[in-house]
Design a protein around this motif. Structure first.
Motif, PDB file in Angstrom:
ATOM      1  N   VAL A  57       0.856  -1.181   0.000  1.00 12.16           N
ATOM      2  CA  VAL A  57       0.000   0.000   0.000  1.00 12.16           C
ATOM      3  C   VAL A  57       0.892   1.231   0.000  1.00 12.16           C
ATOM      4  O   VAL A  57       1.820   1.332   0.806  1.00 12.16           O
ATOM      5  CB  VAL A  57      -0.937   0.026   1.230  1.00 12.16           C
ATOM      6  N   ILE A  58       0.630   2.143  -0.918  1.00 13.10           N
ATOM      7  CA  ILE A  58       1.369   3.400  -0.988  1.00 13.10           C
ATOM      8  C   ILE A  58       0.473   4.495  -0.430  1.00 13.10           C
ATOM      9  O   ILE A  58      -0.634   4.717  -0.931  1.00 13.10           O
ATOM     10  CB  ILE A  58       1.780   3.713  -2.434  1.00 13.10           C
ATOM     11  N   HIS A  59       0.947   5.143   0.609  1.00 12.90           N
ATOM     12  CA  HIS A  59       0.138   6.138   1.314  1.00 12.90           C
ATOM     13  C   HIS A  59       0.729   7.519   1.079  1.00 12.90           C
ATOM     14  O   HIS A  59       1.861   7.806   1.493  1.00 12.90           O
ATOM     15  CB  HIS A  59       0.113   5.807   2.817  1.00 12.90           C
ATOM     16  N   ALA A  60      -0.013   8.365   0.391  1.00 13.58           N
ATOM     17  CA  ALA A  60       0.378   9.760   0.170  1.00 13.58           C
ATOM     18  C   ALA A  60      -0.556  10.646   0.973  1.00 13.58           C
ATOM     19  O   ALA A  60      -1.778  10.574   0.806  1.00 13.58           O
ATOM     20  CB  ALA A  60       0.302  10.103  -1.312  1.00 13.58           C
ATOM     21  N   ASP A  61      -0.003  11.465   1.857  1.00  7.73           N
ATOM     22  CA  ASP A  61      -0.831  12.261   2.773  1.00  7.73           C
ATOM     23  C   ASP A  61      -0.533  13.738   2.599  1.00  7.73           C
ATOM     24  O   ASP A  61       0.614  14.177   2.715  1.00  7.73           O
ATOM     25  CB  ASP A  61      -0.570  11.831   4.221  1.00  7.73           C
ATOM     26  N   SER A  62      -1.568  14.490   2.298  1.00 10.33           N
ATOM     27  CA  SER A  62      -1.412  15.930   2.114  1.00 10.33           C
ATOM     28  C   SER A  62      -2.770  16.591   2.258  1.00 10.33           C
ATOM     29  O   SER A  62      -3.795  16.010   1.890  1.00 10.33           O
ATOM     30  CB  SER A  62      -0.830  16.232   0.732  1.00 10.33           C
ATOM     31  N   ALA A 162      -0.300  -6.551   3.784  1.00  9.34           N
ATOM     32  CA  ALA A 162       0.581  -5.762   2.929  1.00  9.34           C
ATOM     33  C   ALA A 162       1.337  -4.719   3.743  1.00  9.34           C
ATOM     34  O   ALA A 162       0.832  -4.197   4.746  1.00  9.34           O
ATOM     35  CB  ALA A 162      -0.234  -5.084   1.829  1.00  9.34           C
ATOM     36  N   ALA A 163       2.548  -4.420   3.299  1.00 15.15           N
ATOM     37  CA  ALA A 163       3.318  -3.346   3.921  1.00 15.15           C
ATOM     38  C   ALA A 163       2.754  -2.004   3.467  1.00 15.15           C
ATOM     39  O   ALA A 163       2.260  -1.868   2.342  1.00 15.15           O
ATOM     40  CB  ALA A 163       4.775  -3.464   3.515  1.00 15.15           C
ATOM     41  N   VAL A 164       2.819  -1.013   4.345  1.00  9.59           N
ATOM     42  CA  VAL A 164       2.366   0.344   4.012  1.00  9.59           C
ATOM     43  C   VAL A 164       3.595   1.229   3.860  1.00  9.59           C
ATOM     44  O   VAL A 164       4.382   1.381   4.792  1.00  9.59           O
ATOM     45  CB  VAL A 164       1.429   0.912   5.093  1.00  9.59           C
ATOM     46  N   GLU A 165       3.761   1.788   2.659  1.00  6.52           N
ATOM     47  CA  GLU A 165       4.899   2.667   2.376  1.00  6.52           C
ATOM     48  C   GLU A 165       4.396   4.094   2.237  1.00  6.52           C
ATOM     49  O   GLU A 165       3.493   4.375   1.445  1.00  6.52           O
ATOM     50  CB  GLU A 165       5.592   2.226   1.085  1.00  6.52           C
ATOM     51  N   THR A 166       4.962   4.994   3.001  1.00  8.73           N
ATOM     52  CA  THR A 166       4.579   6.398   2.929  1.00  8.73           C
ATOM     53  C   THR A 166       5.468   7.111   1.918  1.00  8.73           C
ATOM     54  O   THR A 166       6.695   6.985   1.957  1.00  8.73           O
ATOM     55  CB  THR A 166       4.719   7.069   4.306  1.00  8.73           C
ATOM     56  N   VAL A 167       4.847   7.841   1.003  1.00 10.07           N
ATOM     57  CA  VAL A 167       5.595   8.588  -0.009  1.00 10.07           C
ATOM     58  C   VAL A 167       5.245  10.066   0.090  1.00 10.07           C
ATOM     59  O   VAL A 167       4.192  10.440   0.631  1.00 10.07           O
ATOM     60  CB  VAL A 167       5.290   8.078  -1.435  1.00 10.07           C
ATOM     61  N   ALA A 168       6.124  10.875  -0.423  1.00  7.32           N
ATOM     62  CA  ALA A 168       5.863  12.313  -0.429  1.00  7.32           C
ATOM     63  C   ALA A 168       4.723  12.626  -1.377  1.00  7.32           C
ATOM     64  O   ALA A 168       4.657  12.081  -2.492  1.00  7.32           O
ATOM     65  CB  ALA A 168       7.120  13.058  -0.850  1.00  7.32           C
ATOM     66  N   ALA A 169       3.833  13.483  -0.937  1.00  7.70           N
ATOM     67  CA  ALA A 169       2.697  13.853  -1.787  1.00  7.70           C
ATOM     68  C   ALA A 169       3.167  14.761  -2.912  1.00  7.70           C
ATOM     69  O   ALA A 169       4.018  15.639  -2.711  1.00  7.70           O
ATOM     70  CB  ALA A 169       1.629  14.546  -0.946  1.00  7.70           C
TER      71      ALA A 169
END
Length: 281
Positions: A57-62, A162-169
């Motif tokens: 899971v790719i998590h983009a937070d903004s 699933a692993a959760v990967e945080t990416v820059a928004a």
């Protein structure tokens, strides 16, 4: 090959259409990732990680992603697109708003409303209001697809890890801003996700008769309430209840059509229902 599913969510939970889209993605590629783009959406990302078959899971937070503006979500998808062979969106209002923007920016041909995956580059989709099925092969390096949820079973929402990967928004497009949203509150099930749907048509004669017949029936059966385009055009029901080619596509276990002629436009929206009961006027 790796597929990316763009999740629909409310920043706390994943919406049902995403589960059907994951199933389609699993048929396209050996590995499936899910993008959760939102604001304070960690709960939604964790929910996505529980979906069976999802590898990451790719998590983009903004704050710019809080209200799922199409321009900003598209920018986020484009920032990740180079890593994926398939980009899949649910064929909902939200998905149809974002997917064409992504396809245009990538200069590829979008394949809309697929109902079957034949191979990694070949898909089936309905045309002519569902009266014919087209087989479409995409030669683009990146496939941009919208998925008709009624064509695929929902993936199991629990059991995954699933692993959760945080990416820059990605930076917002700056072309629009969120002003407000009017949400229809309804105690009945969501029309596109309900197991039972009852719909009324123009033969009911008036809005008063529509309400008098259809609402108690829906409540008695625990069903979602729908309407034909003719009933909506006549003012019997609001537009968000319309079932059909230009309305919502449903495939419940039981569909009850009351006073509906069965025009092609309507059939295109409900012909995949498991049991159809037609009551004439």
């Amino acid at each position: 090959m790796t597929a990316l599913v763009i999740a629909e969510h409310d920043n706390s939970a994943i919406k049902g259409a995403t589960l059907n889209t994951v199933t389609a993605a699993l048929a396209c590629a050996g590995e499936v990732h899910v993008l959760v783009a939102g604001h304070n959406a960690a709960a939604a990302a964790q929910a996505a990680a529980q979906i069976a078959g999802v590898a990451k899971v790719i998590h983009a937070d903004s704050a710019e992603l809080a209200d799922a503006l199409a321009e900003n979500v598209a920018a986020q998808v484009l920032a990740l697109a180079a890593n994926y062979s398939h980009l899949l969106f649910a064929a909902t209002a939200a998905g149809k708003n974002v997917a064409p923007r992504v396809a245009a920016k990538l200069d590829v041909a979008q394949v809309s409303e697929i109902t079957k995956v034949i191979s990694a580059d070949t898909f089936e989709r309905p045309i002519y209001a569902g009266n014919a099925i087209a087989t479409v092969q995409s030669l683009d390096a990146t496939k941009v697809l919208t998925v008709r949820s009624t064509g695929f079973d929902a993936a199991v929402a629990t059991g995954g890890s699933a692993a959760v990967e945080t990416v820059a928004a990605a930076a917002g497009a700056g072309q629009s801003r969120f002003l407000g949203r009017e949400v229809t509150k309804n105690d009945r099930p969501e029309l596109t996700a309900a197991k039972i749907v009852v719909s009324g048509g123009r033969a009911l004669g008036s809005k008063e008769q529509f309400d008098a017949v259809m609402e108690p029936l829906a409540d008695k059966l625990g069903a979602a309430l729908g309407a034909s385009r003719a009933a909506v055009d006549a003012g019997y029901a609001p537009n968000d209840l319309q079932v059909g080619q230009t309305g919502k596509i449903v495939a419940p276990q039981l569909y009850v059509a009351v006073g509906i002629s069965g025009a092609i436009q309507h059939l295109a929206g409900m012909k995949d229902s498991k049991v159809i009961v037609a009551i004439n006027k």
